[in-house]
Enzyme design. Structure first.
Site, PDB file in Angstrom:
ATOM      1  N   SER A 245      46.414  38.787  38.288  1.00 20.26           N
ATOM      2  CA  SER A 245      46.282  39.187  39.698  1.00 20.26           C
ATOM      3  C   SER A 245      47.589  38.899  40.409  1.00 20.26           C
ATOM      4  O   SER A 245      48.348  38.004  40.002  1.00 20.26           O
ATOM      5  CB  SER A 245      45.151  38.395  40.365  1.00 20.26           C
ATOM      6  OG  SER A 245      45.169  38.573  41.773  1.00 20.26           O
TER       7      SER A 245
ATOM      8  N   GLY B  12      32.714  47.020  38.297  1.00 21.18           N
ATOM      9  CA  GLY B  12      34.044  46.789  38.833  1.00 21.18           C
ATOM     10  C   GLY B  12      35.192  47.302  37.993  1.00 21.18           C
ATOM     11  O   GLY B  12      35.108  48.337  37.329  1.00 21.18           O
TER      12      GLY B  12
ATOM     13  N   THR C 182      30.568  45.250  32.926  1.00 20.52           N
ATOM     14  CA  THR C 182      29.393  45.995  33.383  1.00 20.52           C
ATOM     15  C   THR C 182      29.563  46.580  34.787  1.00 20.52           C
ATOM     16  O   THR C 182      28.832  47.482  35.176  1.00 20.52           O
ATOM     17  CB  THR C 182      28.136  45.104  33.360  1.00 20.52           C
ATOM     18  OG1 THR C 182      28.378  43.928  34.148  1.00 20.52           O
ATOM     19  CG2 THR C 182      27.790  44.681  31.931  1.00 20.52           C
TER      20      THR C 182
ATOM     21  N   TYR D 171      41.643  29.828  42.137  1.00 25.24           N
ATOM     22  CA  TYR D 171      41.690  31.168  41.536  1.00 25.24           C
ATOM     23  C   TYR D 171      43.130  31.533  41.169  1.00 25.24           C
ATOM     24  O   TYR D 171      43.412  31.985  40.051  1.00 25.24           O
ATOM     25  CB  TYR D 171      41.119  32.190  42.517  1.00 25.24           C
ATOM     26  CG  TYR D 171      41.271  33.633  42.084  1.00 25.24           C
ATOM     27  CD1 TYR D 171      40.495  34.164  41.065  1.00 25.24           C
ATOM     28  CD2 TYR D 171      42.203  34.468  42.700  1.00 25.24           C
ATOM     29  CE1 TYR D 171      40.633  35.493  40.671  1.00 25.24           C
ATOM     30  CE2 TYR D 171      42.349  35.789  42.321  1.00 25.24           C
ATOM     31  CZ  TYR D 171      41.566  36.303  41.300  1.00 25.24           C
ATOM     32  OH  TYR D 171      41.714  37.613  40.907  1.00 25.24           O
TER      33      TYR D 171
END
Length: 264
Positions: free
Chosen positions: A141, A18, A16, A154
């Site tokens: 990432s 980014g 939704t 993360y």
């Protein structure tokens, strides 16, 4: 090169805002029918309206579901049981010292960042194999390779994305279904813009200038010397979802601006 995804159905998790929304835009612009996903119906409806306003001819629909839970993934699959392209974009991040991260936080990051992609891939891949064509992309990432000390939990999940995508690519060898990971670096998404808004205002800088200062200070190995745009990341994802990327599988494709200092 003209990427044509007409007649393909693409699902982008966490799309939704980014990077996820930019990927959805790119897929829709290439002709795919796009399924958006967010946790609330209001967020999904707003994203659908925004995308259609930009591309009036686009075929777009959405499902509100919390994919950080098994029940949410099951609800999404029940609502949309057939896709040709799956982009496992959903992810959360946040800075926290290793010694202050409780077990519940580790578990939450793992459920959202890793298990959402595992569950959706397990649900959708068999039909892709049966039809002899499919694309699965995990958004990892550079932090999965260059583990940040302030976000170890993360980084751990983004490394896990690489393991799952590589292993699944090998598991699906010869089926016509490709599985890849895309590794963004610092990217000027809505989340990063919000994080820099106050500091930029106090320093009398634009958000782009604040993001550049962050890259130079925290990711000094960056070769482009700035944050990427969400569109730059989406461009790579759209390519690996295309017909033209049929020989690209099991890959970790970096859109990190050269942050990871390696030639391999």
């Amino acid at each position: 090169m003209h990427i044509d995804l007409t007649h393909k159905i693409a699902l982008v998790s966490g799309s939704t805002t980014g990077i996820g929304f930019a990927i959805a835009e790119g897929l829709a612009e290439s002709g795919a029918t796009v399924i958006l996903n967010g946790r609330t119906q209001a967020a999904v409806d707003h994203a659908i309206a925004t995308l259609i306003a930009r591309f009036p001819a686009a075929s777009v629909r959405g499902v509100a579901a919390d994919l950080g839970t098994a029940a949410g993934c099951e609800a999404l699959f029940a609502a949309e049981p057939q896709v040709d392209i799956l982009v496992n974009n959903l992810g959360i991040y946040g800075t926290q010292d290793f010694f202050e991260i409780p077990d519940a936080q580790w578990s939450n990051f793992f459920e959202v960042n890793v298990m959402s992609g595992v569950r959706l891939s397990r649900a959708y891949a068999p039909a892709m194999v049966q039809q002899g064509w499919g694309r699965i992309v995990f958004i990892s990432s550079e932090s999965g390779l260059n583990i940040p000390t302030e976000m170890i939990h993360y980084g751990f999940t983004k490394t896990a994305n690489l393991s799952v995508s590589r292993g699944l690519a090998k598991r699906l060898a010869g089926t016509g279904v490709t599985v890849n990971a895309v590794l963004p670096g610092p990217t000027l998404s809505a989340g990063l813009e919000a994080a820099f808004a106050d500091s930029a205002k106090k320093a009398g800088k634009t958000i782009e200038e604040a993001a550049t200062a962050f890259v130079l200070a925290k990711r000094p190995s960056s070769i482009i010397r700035r944050a990427a745009t969400v569109e730059e990341v989406a461009n790579m994802v759209v390519y690996v979802c295309s017909q033209q990327a049929s020989a690209t599988t099991g890959a970790a494709l970096r859109v990190d601006g050269g942050v990871v200092d390696t030639i391999a």
